[in-house]
Design an enzyme around this catalytic site. Structure first.
Site, PDB file in Angstrom:
ATOM      1  N   SER A  21      -9.742  -0.542   7.147  1.00 15.57           N
ATOM      2  CA  SER A  21      -9.185  -0.342   5.807  1.00 15.57           C
ATOM      3  C   SER A  21      -8.494  -1.552   5.183  1.00 15.57           C
ATOM      4  CB  SER A  21      -8.220   0.838   5.812  1.00 15.57           C
ATOM      5  OG  SER A  21      -8.949   2.038   5.829  1.00 15.57           O
TER       6      SER A  21
ATOM      7  N   LYS B  48       0.848  -1.201   0.000  1.00 16.46           N
ATOM      8  CA  LYS B  48       0.000   0.000   0.000  1.00 16.46           C
ATOM      9  C   LYS B  48       0.883   1.250   0.000  1.00 16.46           C
ATOM     10  CE  LYS B  48      -3.944   1.987   2.597  1.00 16.46           C
ATOM     11  NZ  LYS B  48      -4.772   1.815   3.804  1.00 16.46           N
TER      12      LYS B  48
ATOM     13  N   SER C 281      -9.667   1.810   2.923  1.00 17.79           N
ATOM     14  CA  SER C 281      -8.777   2.553   2.053  1.00 17.79           C
ATOM     15  C   SER C 281      -7.751   1.696   1.316  1.00 17.79           C
ATOM     16  CB  SER C 281      -8.046   3.620   2.857  1.00 17.79           C
ATOM     17  OG  SER C 281      -7.205   3.019   3.836  1.00 17.79           O
TER      18      SER C 281
END
Lengths: 488, 492
Positions: free
Chosen positions: B178, B79, B154
């Site tokens: 997330s 990420k 996210s």
């Protein structure tokens, strides 16, 4: 009819702690590196970096707290103080607001003739207690450098993250003298602890003065102002006098003192408003989530207490007991830990205490002042000072020569024995040679000889001086006098 | 068989036994990315050259007989809020569009030490603020299960990349769900470990007291094996926990829930829960029962306070954490500015997107003088109460079971128009972040539209072992077609 006012002063003192590394990262705290060389991703606020507390900072803070009679918090934590400024890499400073490490302490200061009202602070004889509200730990900011030529501002983060403690007093002081006595007390205490070198000029100790005035007898506090940028005792003294006057002038004119932060310009002797309470920023303090709460157990405190070195007061008492020195000497010697350490080490080498004291208070302090140096910059060793004193005692050199040798020791740290040897400075013991020089002096100064013979006893001093001069100081003046007397 | 069908653990096994080369595995991923990335937009940055070089080096070392690590040669995605030395790390924001860190996150270092090949940085909601990956400055990511839907967020890019076969496994971060929620929406497994288990060093902070890094993978075993690698005390993170002997999560995987006490908060099955999700989750509970677990519905309480407490605390921390992005030191800087104040104002106005600004404003407000007690402190008190409620629940149960999200993946563009509604979608995932406990999302079938549903299992703090055993047992019991095929062939 003029009112009588008293000044009410509280101090916020920032002290830079003497750790090897910064408070939240492993960067060096050394002074004076090239800009941004003592930095890493943590102390420059790079994304994703986290603070890790330096244990030594906590120990220094506890040590200062214990020495100033504070209670040490079993649980404390850090808070973020949020404000935007380029010297602050994260745009928040990690400090302590809600749960500081030390609370409710005091120090005792010696005060001169009482002046004004002192009902707030406990007081016995000429000692006064200044209460400490709290001591908290925090990080220093970086430094902005404004380049006038290019109109640019540059940032140096070498100081960012240098550990500080802030010592907040209660408004217990009533005069500049008390403020300076309080600061001196903090300075020597912290220096003896080895927690900081506390140099006002270099910024390792900084004081903000909170000052208000009120008519004598009034119980409530007046509106206070905070003064910053005070980097010498001289500036503090002037700023207090200036601000007291300014506030009284306002009140006498029927105006009000505005609560604000003011900047003292010592060169001009005036203060300027920096920001008023209305402009004050909302720092939005909240607990620092990147650092776990700090638990300080009794064992840890006990360990630090056990390691606590002898502080100045204890040392002064010991000097009285052990060395029978006059109080004047003791005060001067112990004012600096370095000087008093040097004193003790020299005595330990076998030198007579009062003689050591005389050398340190006389020649050493004189040379320090002359060269604008601090005692920690002294480079001669206690052994050498003891040896020098020994040379004088054994009449190997005269006092005059000794001072000359001391000056060289002071700057170059030479061994006095070798220096005396190599430069042929030993007192001349050869009586015949002395007699020859004395005869020459008598021949050269018939007027003085006549004066002496006519009963002017003092004339002999001049002749002794002339002989000593001719001997380049390498003679025992008593012996010279003796010889001259016998020859006259 | 197709290399992309393997789990990360299986691929590592094949590479170790030299059945598959590291470059070969990498090229399989490149082919998939070349073919499909334009459709999904999983990645912000793809690092082909670096990855190829590293894969080749690893292959030589493997051939030289070196023991490298459990994931030697396995392509991973990371990420984009996890710092990667020499690879730009944007946090999905214009503010850090050009930011290249000089250091790697601890979790990335550990993953690389285990032999992983990092192939790219995945798309995400800007600074991890969002539940759809639509707030990214680098465009939306589409859900590989249905391109008209969001992948969740996210960590939407990481979840989509795993689902689309554009990597074998990925790291995400979970502050309010997330990792788990996008895993749920994309039909993969996502694990949020106990707070402090994985070092946050190098994770660009959103809400420090809740941020935690976690793996996204094809199955529970991958997630457990990745956690084994990335977990561990780190001196650079003061909130990192020393779990001592408590590692070996992969080894703890057993198909056994006999007598395990599973609590199902009845509060989670009220209105607002999509019927298809409700059914899938309740069916999953029955699977546990059928495998010998004791499953009980109970009243957890305080559920309606979870979202407001979370958004108050997270926004407060975020407002402070994001202060460092000011245009002075790195990142975006606005042009043509006269004063310092204007530099701050313009840089932050232009560098941050709407959702980030909304949360900074909210956080600034709740910390302001006069509001701190009423909002921030109150939220912290609520947090303590919620933690207590969960402590009580874990006195009775080994694992809690519920949905990950009230609905399956929303359609693109649906969520951002009503932020409050979007925040309410986090209701099931947030508690694990407020309390620090571990939680996992495991696929549990599909809804009426055929979109994947995630089952959430929550464990007590530091009890990943039990949590993973429950998840593994469930997964084995309802093994999907694909996994059966792969493992059958592997064993065959």
């Amino acid at each position: 009819m003029a009112n009588v006012y008293e000044t009410v002063i509280g101090l916020e003192v920032h002290v830079e702690l003497a750790t090897q590394t910064k408070i939240f990262c492993g960067c060096s705290t050394a002074f004076g590196g090239a800009p941004n060389t003592h930095t890493c991703p943590v102390c420059t606020g790079m994304p994703g970096t986290l603070p890790v507390l330096n244990r030594q900072v906590v120990e220094h803070a506890i040590a200062v707290g214990l020495a100033t009679n504070c209670s040490i918090a079993a649980h404390c934590r850090f808070d973020r103080k949020n404000y935007f400024y380029p010297d602050n890499p994260q745009n928040y400073q990690i400090s302590q607001l809600y749960q500081p490490i030390c609370r409710d302490g005091y120090v005792e200061i010696d005060v001169q003739t009482p002046e004004g009202d002192r009902r707030d602070a406990a007081e016995t004889d000429n000692r006064k207690r200044v209460r400490i509200h709290e001591i908290h730990m925090e990080e220093d900011a970086g430094k902005l450098i404004h380049d006038g030529e290019s109109g640019r501002s540059l940032v140096d983060y070498n100081r960012a993250g240098v550990p500080l403690i802030e010592i907040v007093s209660e408004p217990d002081m009533r005069s500049a003298e008390e403020v300076i006595a309080y600061l001196e007390k903090l300075r020597t205490t912290i220096q003896y602890l080895g927690a900081s070198d506390c140099k006002l000029q270099e910024g390792s100790m900084r004081a903000d003065v909170n000052l208000s005035v009120r008519e004598v007898g009034v119980q409530t506090l007046g509106t206070r102002t905070e003064m910053k940028n005070l980097n010498s005792f001289h500036a503090i003294r002037n700023a207090i006098a200036g601000e007291r006057e300014r506030q009284i002038r306002l009140l006498e004119a029927g105006e009000q003192v505005v609560q604000e932060t003011r900047r003292w310009d010592d060169a001009k002797g005036v203060s300027y408003s920096m920001r008023s309470k209305e402009d004050a920023q909302d720092y939005r303090y909240f607990p620092e989530p990147d650092l776990a709460p700090l638990h300080i157990d009794d064992t840890w405190i006990a360990q630090i207490r056990a390691r606590q070195p002898e502080l100045r007061e204890a040392r002064m008492e010991r000097y009285q007991r052990t060395y029978a020195l006059p109080m004047y000497d003791i005060r001067l010697l112990t004012d600096s830990k370095q000087l008093s350490d040097l004193f003790e080490e020299t005595v330990a080498c076998g030198a007579q205490p009062k003689k050591v004291s005389n050398w340190l208070m006389g020649e050493a302090l004189r040379l320090l002042r002359e060269r604008d140096m601090d005692p920690e910059e002294i480079c001669f060793t206690p052994e050498h000072l003891a040896a020098l004193i020994g040379l004088v005692e054994q009449k190997e050199i005269t006092n005059t020569v000794a001072k000359e040798v001391f000056a060289v020791m002071f700057t170059q740290g030479v061994d006095p024995r070798r220096y005396v040897e190599e430069n042929g400075l030993k007192t001349l013991q050869d009586a015949d040679a002395l007699r020859r020089v004395a005869a020459q002096v008598l021949a050269d100064n018939p007027q003085s000889v006549a004066d002496y013979r006519n009963g002017k006893e003092k004339a002999i001093s001049f002749l002794v001086g002339q002989t000593m001069k001719a001997m380049k100081g390498q003679a025992d003046p008593l012996k010279v006098r003796e010889i001259l007397q016998s020859m006259l | 068989m197709d290399i992309l069908q393997y789990t990360a653990v299986e691929l590592a096994e094949c590479i170790r036994h030299r059945k598959i080369g590291t470059v070969e595995a990498l090229e399989a991923v490149w082919q998939r990315i070349d073919a499909e990335e334009a459709k999904w937009n999983c990645y912000i940055t793809v690092e082909r050259e670096k990855a190829l070089k590293r894969a080749a080096t690893l292959q030589r070392r493997i051939e030289a007989g070196e023991q490298i690590g459990p994931f030697a040669g396995v392509p991973f995605a990371v990420k984009d809020n996890l710092c990667t030395k020499g690879i730009r790390t944007t946090c999905g924001s214009r503010m850090l569009e050009q930011f290249v860190p000089t250091y790697s996150a601890a979790a990335v270092e550990r993953l690389e030490a285990a032999g992983a090949v990092i192939i790219g940085k995945t798309n995400m909601d800007e600074f991890a603020m969002g539940s759809t990956t639509e707030t990214s400055y680098f465009g939306v990511t589409h859900n590989p299960c249905d391109p008209a839907c969001v992948p969740g967020g996210s960590s939407g890019g990481s979840a989509a990349a795993v689902a689309a076969g554009e990597c074998f496994a990925a790291l995400g971060t979970d502050t309010g769900g997330s990792v788990r929620q996008p895993a749920s929406h994309c039909g993969v497994v996502g694990l949020k470990p106990t707070y402090g288990t994985v070092s946050r060093y190098g994770l660009v902070s959103y809400a420090s007291s809740m941020d935690q890094i976690g793996p996204l993978g094809r199955d529970v075993r991958d997630c457990a094996a990745i956690l084994d690698v990335i977990a561990g005390r780190d001196d650079r993170d003061a909130t990192s926990v020393d779990r001592g002997e408590q590692t070996g999560f992969k080894a703890a995987l057993r198909q056994d829930v006999e007598g395990m006490r599973i609590g199902v908060p009845a509060d989670y099955f009220t209105e607002g829960l999509q019927p298809g999700v409700r059914k899938a989750v309740q069916d999953a509970a029955e699977v546990f029962r059928a495998n010998g677990a004791v499953v009980e519905y109970f009243d957890l309480g305080l559920t309606q306070y979870v979202v407001p407490a979370y958004y108050t605390i997270a926004a407060a921390e975020a407002s402070s954490n994001l202060e460092r992005f000011d245009g002075i030191k790195y990142g975006y800087r606005a042009q043509d500015i006269g004063t310092l104040h204007a530099l701050y104002q313009k840089t932050r106005s232009e560098g941050f997107g709407a959702e980030v600004k909304r949360r900074i404003l909210l956080g600034t407000f709740v910390l302001s003088t006069g509001y701190y007690d009423a909002y921030y402190l109150k939220a912290q008190r609520v947090r303590t109460r919620i933690r207590r409620a969960f402590d009580e629940a874990f006195a009775n149960y080994d694992v809690l079971l519920g949905p990950v999200a009230p609905t399956t993946a929303p359609r693109l563009g649906e969520s951002l128009s009503d932020p409050l509604q979007m925040y309410l979608q986090d209701i099931y995932t947030i508690s694990a972040n407020l309390t620090g406990m571990p939680a996992i999302s495991v696929p549990c079938g599909t809804d009426e539209k055929g979109l994947p549903v995630g089952l959430q299992l929550m464990g007590d703090r530091l009890a990943e072992g039990t949590l993973l055993r429950a998840a593994y047992t469930y997964e084995q019991a309802v093994k999907t077609e694909r996994e059966r095929n792969v493992s059958d062939k592997e064993r065959g």
